[in-house]
Design an enzyme around this catalytic site. Structure first.
Site, PDB file in Angstrom:
ATOM      1  N   LEU A  20     -14.400  -6.148  -5.097  1.00 44.38           N
ATOM      2  CA  LEU A  20     -13.296  -6.156  -5.327  1.00 44.38           C
ATOM      3  C   LEU A  20     -12.381  -5.066  -5.746  1.00 44.38           C
ATOM      4  CD1 LEU A  20     -13.375  -9.377  -7.263  1.00 44.38           C
ATOM      5  CD2 LEU A  20     -13.427  -9.281  -4.821  1.00 44.38           C
ATOM      6  N   GLY A  40     -14.139  -4.350 -11.628  1.00 44.68           N
ATOM      7  CA  GLY A  40     -14.015  -3.332 -12.350  1.00 44.68           C
ATOM      8  C   GLY A  40     -15.313  -1.974 -12.099  1.00 44.68           C
ATOM      9  N   ASP A  44     -10.858   3.631 -14.726  1.00 43.47           N
ATOM     10  CA  ASP A  44     -10.140   4.828 -14.988  1.00 43.47           C
ATOM     11  C   ASP A  44      -8.835   4.589 -15.798  1.00 43.47           C
ATOM     12  OD1 ASP A  44      -8.883   7.304 -14.578  1.00 43.47           O
ATOM     13  OD2 ASP A  44     -10.119   7.847 -12.900  1.00 43.47           O
ATOM     14  N   LEU A  66      -7.827 -10.090  -4.047  1.00 46.51           N
ATOM     15  CA  LEU A  66      -7.335 -11.283  -4.492  1.00 46.51           C
ATOM     16  C   LEU A  66      -6.193 -11.554  -3.700  1.00 46.51           C
ATOM     17  CD1 LEU A  66      -7.545 -10.884  -8.417  1.00 46.51           C
ATOM     18  CD2 LEU A  66      -9.195 -12.228  -6.830  1.00 46.51           C
ATOM     19  N   LYS A  79      13.320  -3.614 -12.766  1.00 49.63           N
ATOM     20  CA  LYS A  79      12.253  -2.249 -12.745  1.00 49.63           C
ATOM     21  C   LYS A  79      11.866  -1.823 -11.352  1.00 49.63           C
ATOM     22  CE  LYS A  79      10.405  -3.694 -17.271  1.00 49.63           C
ATOM     23  NZ  LYS A  79       9.470  -4.155 -17.928  1.00 49.63           N
ATOM     24  N   LEU A  86      -5.003  -4.999 -11.271  1.00 51.54           N
ATOM     25  CA  LEU A  86      -5.246  -5.970 -12.681  1.00 51.54           C
ATOM     26  C   LEU A  86      -6.523  -5.294 -13.480  1.00 51.54           C
ATOM     27  CD1 LEU A  86      -5.182  -9.462 -10.978  1.00 51.54           C
ATOM     28  CD2 LEU A  86      -3.310  -8.291 -11.760  1.00 51.54           C
TER      29      LEU A  86
END
Length: 126
Positions: A20, A40, A44, A66, A79, A86
């Site tokens: 992923l 994951g 990092d 995703l 912003k 994620l």
């Protein structure tokens, strides 16, 4: 949960592994119980664009992302910050909620914080 020092590459057939990465062109549409999803696989402190995608390609692995763009919209924000990257726990929350509910809107609501700049459209927030 079982932990091991062995690499996922040594534990599972390559065609069963889905890496992923937010940089994949492939959208994760459903969770296949016969697949192994790597979350994951690279941790990092700073975000390096396409690093996880390159790593997966170097290992000849399938990739997926995703379906954030497919189910969420960019929120109105001063912003002007939008990120599909994620943390591991957020991805886990999304996947486990999807597995339980079979609903991407519910899953994304559970795992994608508003600070990422994406929200569910009003019609999907129930």
């Amino acid at each position: 949960i079982d932990t091991t020092q062995e690499s996922y590459l040594d534990l599972f057939p390559l065609d069963a592994i889905v890496y992923l990465t937010p940089d994949s062109e492939n959208v994760l549409e459903d969770i296949d119980p016969n697949k192994v999803y790597v979350l994951g696989g690279l941790v990092d402190e700073s975000i390096h664009k396409k690093m996880t995608l390159r790593r997966a390609e170097e290992q000849s692995l399938q990739t997926a992302r995703l379906p954030i763009r497919e189910y969420m919209v960019k929120s109105v924000s001063t912003k002007n910050y939008y990120s599909e990257t994620l943390s591991i726990n957020q991805v886990f929350d999304v996947l486990s909620t999807y597995y339980e509910t079979q609903s991407w809107p519910a899953a994304l609501k559970a795992g994608v914080s508003s600070g990422k700049g994406y929200v569910l459209p009003d019609s999907e927030i129930s």
